[in-house]
Write an enzyme that holds these catalytic residues in place. Structure first.
Site, PDB file in Angstrom:
ATOM      1  N   LYS A  50      25.011 -10.052  -1.667  1.00 17.86           N
ATOM      2  CA  LYS A  50      24.209 -11.114  -2.281  1.00 17.86           C
ATOM      3  C   LYS A  50      22.701 -10.913  -2.135  1.00 17.86           C
ATOM      4  O   LYS A  50      21.915 -11.435  -2.922  1.00 17.86           O
ATOM      5  CB  LYS A  50      24.599 -12.457  -1.673  1.00 17.86           C
ATOM      6  CG  LYS A  50      25.977 -12.961  -2.059  1.00 17.86           C
ATOM      7  CD  LYS A  50      25.987 -13.554  -3.450  1.00 17.86           C
ATOM      8  CE  LYS A  50      27.276 -14.300  -3.736  1.00 17.86           C
ATOM      9  NZ  LYS A  50      27.263 -14.950  -5.064  1.00 17.86           N
ATOM     10  N   SER A 305      32.594  -6.360  -0.553  1.00 18.16           N
ATOM     11  CA  SER A 305      31.426  -7.173  -0.896  1.00 18.16           C
ATOM     12  C   SER A 305      30.756  -7.856   0.282  1.00 18.16           C
ATOM     13  O   SER A 305      29.583  -8.218   0.193  1.00 18.16           O
ATOM     14  CB  SER A 305      31.806  -8.220  -1.944  1.00 18.16           C
ATOM     15  OG  SER A 305      32.913  -8.990  -1.497  1.00 18.16           O
TER      16      SER A 305
END
Length: 319
Positions: A50, A305
């Site tokens: 992110k 991720s």
């Protein structure tokens, strides 16, 4: 196609990241045949991909706008990314966080100097509160995924995958709100059109798969998505901008079970020496346990991720 994020936008976002965001390696998964390479975004400074979108977006704001500060809503990883970016740039960050967010992620946000406001774990509560704060305090809203600047920033991971492995055949990507897979798919398909991009979701939060099958965004309730251990993937509905990219660039979406996720967290730690949170493990889980649903290929890449896992979950998974 003109409404979709361009390769030039992704490359422009990439130009803002050196010195802040890690160019993460493709780590070979031991004894995998056909070859699996894991894009280890858990090695980012906030432990998740992110930071790519958050930093690229906030650093690209006009200076006078940026100085007023930013606000976002997030279940954890995007909140950390915004907090990290705000600290790096010396600005205020206000984070609207669902009261079900893992404490390990909230503690990291507070340690970075951000202000945290808890709300009910619904998208309506999150979005409404963040918008109200932005208007009341002159803050810039930094959406977690439904924003083309965010998509471009996340797409830098796809840019790196093709640059580091030009012969990649299949790229496996987790899906929450859709920002990561949108950017990765946009980059991969423009640089290597013959490659397949496959999204991966938990079976208990498979709104993106339902959306792809229906041809329109389909919403799941907060109670439905709360059933999965993959807290990072509990978005109730993919964003409109991500959905347009999914329809244009994503070849398929597969789902994995909670047991497959847990086993993959264990195997990543024991065999690849990589720490994954449940949401970060789903793409690798698809390779390990859903191979019959994937395109045949010589080289796969799975995007790990994030690695901001609850310590108790990790201990149980590894034991």
């Amino acid at each position: 196609m003109s409404d979709l994020v361009s390769l030039a936008e992704i490359e422009e976002a990439a130009g803002r990241l050196p010195g802040v965001v890690v160019r993460t390696p493709l780590v070979p998964f031991p004894l995998s045949d056909p070859a699996l390479l894991v894009k280890a975004e858990s090695l980012q400074p906030i432990g998740a991909f992110k930071v790519r979108g958050a930093y690229a977006t906030i650093a690209g704001l006009p200076e006078d706008v940026r100085k007023r500060g930013v606000v976002t809503h997030s279940s954890g990883n995007h909140a950390q990314a915004v907090a990290f970016t705000a600290r790096a740039l010396g600005i205020r960050a206000v984070l609207v966080v669902p009261n079900t967010a893992p404490q390990v992620k909230v503690d990291a946000c507070v340690a970075l100097g951000a202000e945290v406001l808890y709300v009910e774990p619904t998208m309506e509560a999150r979005e409404t509160t963040a918008a109200r704060l932005a208007e009341a305090h002159g803050l810039t809203l930094v959406p977690p995924y439904d924003d083309r600047r965010i998509v471009a920033g996340q797409g830098t991971a796809g840019l790196e995958i093709v640059q580091d492995r030009p012969d990649v055949d299949v790229v496996l990507v987790p899906i929450g709100g859709g920002g990561l897979i949108s950017g990765v798919a946009a980059a991969v398909k423009r640089l290597r059109p013959e490659a397949k991009v496959i999204g991966v979701e938990p079976q208990l939060a498979a709104d993106a798969r339902a959306s792809l099958l229906a041809g329109r965004p389909v919403s799941w309730t907060a109670a439905q998505t709360a059933r999965t251990s993959a807290d990072a993937l509990r978005a109730q509905r993919v964003g409109d901008i991500p959905f347009a990219h999914i329809r244009a660039f994503v070849d398929d979406i597969v789902t994995v079970s909670e047991e497959e996720i847990r086993l993959t967290v264990r195997r990543l730690a024991r065999e690849a020496r990589l720490i994954a949170e449940p949401g970060g493990a789903v793409a690798t889980a698809a390779y390990l346990y859903r191979g019959d649903e994937l395109p045949s290929a010589r080289t796969y890449v799975s995007v790990l991720s994030g690695g901001n896992v609850d310590p108790a979950y990790l201990a149980e998974a590894i034991a």
